[in-house]
Design an enzyme around this catalytic site. Structure first.
Site, mmCIF file in Angstrom:
data_model
loop_
_atom_site.group_PDB
_atom_site.id
_atom_site.type_symbol
_atom_site.label_atom_id
_atom_site.label_comp_id
_atom_site.label_asym_id
_atom_site.label_seq_id
_atom_site.Cartn_x
_atom_site.Cartn_y
_atom_site.Cartn_z
ATOM 1 N N GLY A 26 0.830 -1.207 0.000
ATOM 2 C CA GLY A 26 0.000 0.000 0.000
ATOM 3 C C GLY A 26 0.859 1.250 0.000
ATOM 4 N N ALA A 27 1.988 1.183 -0.711
ATOM 5 C CA ALA A 27 2.962 2.277 -0.663
ATOM 6 C C ALA A 27 2.918 3.172 -1.889
ATOM 7 C CB ALA A 27 4.380 1.713 -0.495
ATOM 8 N N GLY A 30 -0.619 7.846 -0.025
ATOM 9 C CA GLY A 30 -0.908 8.015 1.390
ATOM 10 C C GLY A 30 0.259 7.802 2.319
ATOM 11 N N TYR A 172 -15.115 -2.942 8.194
ATOM 12 C CA TYR A 172 -13.797 -2.332 8.387
ATOM 13 C C TYR A 172 -13.326 -2.506 9.835
ATOM 14 C CZ TYR A 172 -10.049 1.119 8.232
ATOM 15 O OH TYR A 172 -8.828 1.741 8.301
#
Length: 295
Positions: A26-27, A30, A172
């Protein structure tokens, strides 16, 4: 909830922090991208993993970093990513399971799992296991991006995957609690081998995380006022960077949950070892891992 890992601390005391190889999922955007830039600036070797090839390359290029792509909504992508990492990165000092999201509609992946559950929990669970017998050797650390939303998680031994009254927030919250329980399980099962683990909450960060959803979070992520009161990606990455740059047993304790670089309170269910064990065993079954994963 926190454990001191004997041996892991001694090993790093001898070696010092030094240059570490840090893999961040997830790089491509954000806090993952912000952490990649900061850790690279501190002299660490960063490996950038993202879903979008273009965005991932845009982050990795200026850093001179290796990069890989994977869609966590496909477990075959996760298996391929693990194989690629095993072939290209002999040792991973820090694995950061940061990829995740909140989704507006209940959808089932091609693997047969609810999307939030797979992307936020099952995929990082599988990736970590596929690297444990290779690059994640003794002395390594696994960091899991959780959230304050773990406090609303309602996982139980009877209902580990609960699709009744499904909502984006409930799904979530359950996965963020699962992230902390997985962290606890890693510390308990692999601590004697020198592996450390921590979970953390980055805070409300002005990114594209919940943009476009119909959840109450949309006010924060899609409005100028909401973004003004939120943290920047660089601020949100501070605890991630602190954990990755630090040493378990000295700067932080394995099995713990952190916020703003300090131990933080979360859902009381996160302290339930029986729940952590049940989650571990069920997750291993769902991703097709063999009996060895039930360690």
């Amino acid at each position: 909830m926190e454990q001191h890992i004997d041996g892991h601390d001694e090993q790093h005391d001898e070696q010092g922090p030094g240059r570490r190889t840090v893999v961040i999922t997830g790089a491509s955007d954000g806090i993952g991208a912000a952490a990649a830039r900061e850790l690279s600036a501190r002299g660490h070797e960063v490996v950038v993993v993202g879903r979008s090839a273009g965005k991932t390359e845009a982050v990795a290029g200026p850093l001179g970093a290796r990069h890989f792509t994977a869609d966590f909504a496909r477990l075959d992508d996760v298996r391929r990513l693990a194989a690629d990492l095993r072939g290209a990165v002999p040792r991973i000092d820090v694995l950061v399971n940061n990829a995740g999201g909140i989704f507006d509609r209940r959808e089932v992946t091609t693997d047969g799992h609810e999307q939030t559950w797979q992307v936020n929990h099952l995929a990082p669970f599988l990736l970590t296991h596929l690297l444990l017998e290779g690059p994640l050797a003794g002395g390594s650390a696994v960091l899991n991006t959780s959230s304050v939303a773990a406090r609303i998680g309602r996982l139980s031994q009877q209902r580990l995957v609960d699709d009744r009254r499904w909502s984006p927030q409930r799904a979530y919250g359950d996965t963020k609690l699962a992230n902390i329980l997985f962290t606890r399980g890693l510390a308990r099962r692999y601590g004697e081998d020198g592996l450390a683990a921590a979970a953390f909450h980055p805070g409300g960060v002005a990114t594209n995380f919940a943009s476009g959803t119909s959840t109450p979070l949309r006010f924060l992520y899609d409005t100028r006022l909401g973004r003004r009161i939120m943290r920047t990606p660089e601020q949100g990455a501070e605890t991630l960077v602190w954990l990755a740059d630090g040493t378990a047993g000295r700067d932080w304790r394995s099995g713990g949950y952190y916020e703003k670089q300090k131990p933080a309170r979360t859902n009381p269910r996160a302290d339930d070892d029986a729940l952590a064990d049940a989650l571990w065993e069920r997750s291993a079954e769902l991703v097709g891992l063999g009996p060895a994963a039930a360690r």
